[in-house]
Design a protein around this motif. Structure first.
Motif, PDB file in Angstrom:
ATOM      1  N   GLY A  40     -19.013   7.692  -9.322  1.00  0.00           N
ATOM      2  CA  GLY A  40     -19.840   8.815  -9.744  1.00  0.00           C
ATOM      3  C   GLY A  40     -19.028  10.088  -9.775  1.00  0.00           C
ATOM      4  N   THR A  41     -19.724  11.208  -9.597  1.00  0.00           N
ATOM      5  CA  THR A  41     -19.103  12.522  -9.611  1.00  0.00           C
ATOM      6  C   THR A  41     -19.526  13.278  -8.363  1.00  0.00           C
ATOM      7  N   ASN A  42     -18.572  13.866  -7.662  1.00  0.00           N
ATOM      8  CA  ASN A  42     -18.889  14.702  -6.518  1.00  0.00           C
ATOM      9  C   ASN A  42     -19.553  15.971  -7.049  1.00  0.00           C
ATOM     10  N   LEU A  43     -20.763  16.246  -6.611  1.00  0.00           N
ATOM     11  CA  LEU A  43     -21.527  17.369  -7.146  1.00  0.00           C
ATOM     12  C   LEU A  43     -20.917  18.724  -6.800  1.00  0.00           C
ATOM     13  N   LYS A  44     -20.263  18.827  -5.654  1.00  0.00           N
ATOM     14  CA  LYS A  44     -19.673  20.103  -5.244  1.00  0.00           C
ATOM     15  C   LYS A  44     -18.407  20.421  -6.038  1.00  0.00           C
ATOM     16  N   THR A  45     -17.572  19.399  -6.270  1.00  0.00           N
ATOM     17  CA  THR A  45     -16.275  19.635  -6.922  1.00  0.00           C
ATOM     18  C   THR A  45     -16.253  19.269  -8.400  1.00  0.00           C
ATOM     19  N   GLY A  46     -17.182  18.405  -8.823  1.00  0.00           N
ATOM     20  CA  GLY A  46     -17.179  17.919 -10.202  1.00  0.00           C
ATOM     21  C   GLY A  46     -16.151  16.835 -10.457  1.00  0.00           C
ATOM     22  N   LEU A  47     -15.487  16.362  -9.403  1.00  0.00           N
ATOM     23  CA  LEU A  47     -14.444  15.345  -9.551  1.00  0.00           C
ATOM     24  C   LEU A  47     -15.029  13.935  -9.552  1.00  0.00           C
ATOM     25  N   PRO A  48     -14.465  13.028 -10.363  1.00  0.00           N
ATOM     26  CA  PRO A  48     -14.901  11.635 -10.324  1.00  0.00           C
ATOM     27  C   PRO A  48     -14.477  10.981  -9.005  1.00  0.00           C
ATOM     28  N   VAL A  49     -15.377  10.160  -8.437  1.00  0.00           N
ATOM     29  CA  VAL A  49     -15.147   9.529  -7.133  1.00  0.00           C
ATOM     30  C   VAL A  49     -15.578   8.067  -7.149  1.00  0.00           C
ATOM     31  N   THR A  72     -11.657  10.538  -4.262  1.00  0.00           N
ATOM     32  CA  THR A  72     -11.316  10.880  -5.646  1.00  0.00           C
ATOM     33  C   THR A  72     -10.423   9.786  -6.226  1.00  0.00           C
ATOM     34  N   LEU A  73     -10.378   9.708  -7.540  1.00  0.00           N
ATOM     35  CA  LEU A  73      -9.624   8.644  -8.206  1.00  0.00           C
ATOM     36  C   LEU A  73      -8.127   8.717  -7.933  1.00  0.00           C
ATOM     37  N   ASP A  74      -7.621   9.906  -7.614  1.00  0.00           N
ATOM     38  CA  ASP A  74      -6.200  10.028  -7.275  1.00  0.00           C
ATOM     39  C   ASP A  74      -5.946   9.932  -5.773  1.00  0.00           C
ATOM     40  N   GLY A  75      -7.020   9.815  -4.981  1.00  0.00           N
ATOM     41  CA  GLY A  75      -6.906   9.642  -3.537  1.00  0.00           C
ATOM     42  C   GLY A  75      -6.646  10.911  -2.751  1.00  0.00           C
ATOM     43  N   THR A  76      -6.697  12.066  -3.369  1.00  0.00           N
ATOM     44  CA  THR A  76      -6.331  13.301  -2.677  1.00  0.00           C
ATOM     45  C   THR A  76      -7.466  13.936  -1.884  1.00  0.00           C
ATOM     46  N   MET A 126       0.843  -1.182   0.000  1.00  0.00           N
ATOM     47  CA  MET A 126       0.000   0.000   0.000  1.00  0.00           C
ATOM     48  C   MET A 126       0.889   1.246   0.000  1.00  0.00           C
ATOM     49  N   LYS A 127       0.391   2.265  -0.656  1.00  0.00           N
ATOM     50  CA  LYS A 127       1.096   3.540  -0.765  1.00  0.00           C
ATOM     51  C   LYS A 127       0.506   4.520   0.246  1.00  0.00           C
ATOM     52  N   THR A 128       1.345   5.246   0.973  1.00  0.00           N
ATOM     53  CA  THR A 128       0.877   6.262   1.914  1.00  0.00           C
ATOM     54  C   THR A 128       0.864   7.612   1.206  1.00  0.00           C
ATOM     55  N   ILE A 129      -0.299   8.287   1.267  1.00  0.00           N
ATOM     56  CA  ILE A 129      -0.437   9.605   0.652  1.00  0.00           C
ATOM     57  C   ILE A 129      -1.175  10.540   1.611  1.00  0.00           C
ATOM     58  N   LYS A 130      -1.062  11.831   1.368  1.00  0.00           N
ATOM     59  CA  LYS A 130      -1.821  12.837   2.123  1.00  0.00           C
ATOM     60  C   LYS A 130      -3.124  13.110   1.387  1.00  0.00           C
ATOM     61  N   THR A 131      -4.204  13.230   2.140  1.00  0.00           N
ATOM     62  CA  THR A 131      -5.506  13.516   1.556  1.00  0.00           C
ATOM     63  C   THR A 131      -6.250  14.533   2.405  1.00  0.00           C
ATOM     64  N   GLU A 132      -7.119  15.300   1.790  1.00  0.00           N
ATOM     65  CA  GLU A 132      -7.980  16.241   2.503  1.00  0.00           C
ATOM     66  C   GLU A 132      -9.283  15.505   2.841  1.00  0.00           C
ATOM     67  N   VAL A 133      -9.647  15.501   4.122  1.00  0.00           N
ATOM     68  CA  VAL A 133     -10.804  14.736   4.588  1.00  0.00           C
ATOM     69  C   VAL A 133     -11.916  15.675   5.023  1.00  0.00           C
ATOM     70  N   THR A 134     -13.141  15.352   4.585  1.00  0.00           N
ATOM     71  CA  THR A 134     -14.351  16.066   4.980  1.00  0.00           C
ATOM     72  C   THR A 134     -15.249  15.079   5.717  1.00  0.00           C
ATOM     73  N   ASP A 135     -15.767  15.464   6.897  1.00  0.00           N
ATOM     74  CA  ASP A 135     -16.594  14.538   7.673  1.00  0.00           C
ATOM     75  C   ASP A 135     -18.032  14.495   7.167  1.00  0.00           C
ATOM     76  N   THR A 136     -18.850  13.691   7.819  1.00  0.00           N
ATOM     77  CA  THR A 136     -20.239  13.497   7.375  1.00  0.00           C
ATOM     78  C   THR A 136     -21.089  14.755   7.495  1.00  0.00           C
ATOM     79  N   LYS A 141      -6.381  -0.037 -12.029  1.00  0.00           N
ATOM     80  CA  LYS A 141      -6.117   0.759 -13.230  1.00  0.00           C
ATOM     81  C   LYS A 141      -6.807   2.122 -13.223  1.00  0.00           C
ATOM     82  N   GLU A 142      -7.946   2.224 -12.531  1.00  0.00           N
ATOM     83  CA  GLU A 142      -8.756   3.444 -12.604  1.00  0.00           C
ATOM     84  C   GLU A 142      -8.809   4.265 -11.328  1.00  0.00           C
ATOM     85  N   GLY A 143      -8.469   3.683 -10.189  1.00  0.00           N
ATOM     86  CA  GLY A 143      -8.567   4.430  -8.936  1.00  0.00           C
ATOM     87  C   GLY A 143      -8.334   3.556  -7.730  1.00  0.00           C
ATOM     88  N   PRO A 144      -8.683   4.073  -6.551  1.00  0.00           N
ATOM     89  CA  PRO A 144      -8.461   3.338  -5.304  1.00  0.00           C
ATOM     90  C   PRO A 144      -9.285   2.054  -5.246  1.00  0.00           C
TER      91      PRO A 144
END
Length: 79
Positions: A47-56, A70-74, A1-11, A27-30
């Motif tokens: 799908g797509t996050n409606l606030k950011t428009g990013l694929p998730v 997000t597909l890049d895990g950020t 597993m790769k360790t990365i930094k991500t921005e987290v938003t709670d419920t 091949k496509e994401g996490p």
């Protein structure tokens, strides 16, 4: 597993800030994720996050906790 930094938003849509997660990608994401003491697997929902428009992707833990990443895990949104 790769360790990365991500921005987290709670419920409640509040920023928890930057956190380290461990993640495996296909091949496509996490596909497998360790976050906040739990292991999450890809549910094959995407799908797509409606606030950011990013694929998730939706991830679920063994006790059915859910999050979207997000597909890049950020960026992670706890559900």
């Amino acid at each position: 597993m790769k360790t990365i930094k991500t921005e987290v938003t709670d419920t409640n849509h509040r920023a928890r800030g930057s956190m380290s997660i461990q993640v495996d990608f296909d091949k496509e994401g996490p596909s497998l994720l360790k976050h906040d003491g739990k292991t999450y697997c890809y549910t094959h929902k995407s799908g797509t996050n409606l606030k950011t428009g990013l694929p998730v992707r939706e991830m679920a833990s063994f006790d059915d906790a859910r999050l979207w990443i997000t597909l890049d895990g950020t960026q992670v949104w706890e559900d």
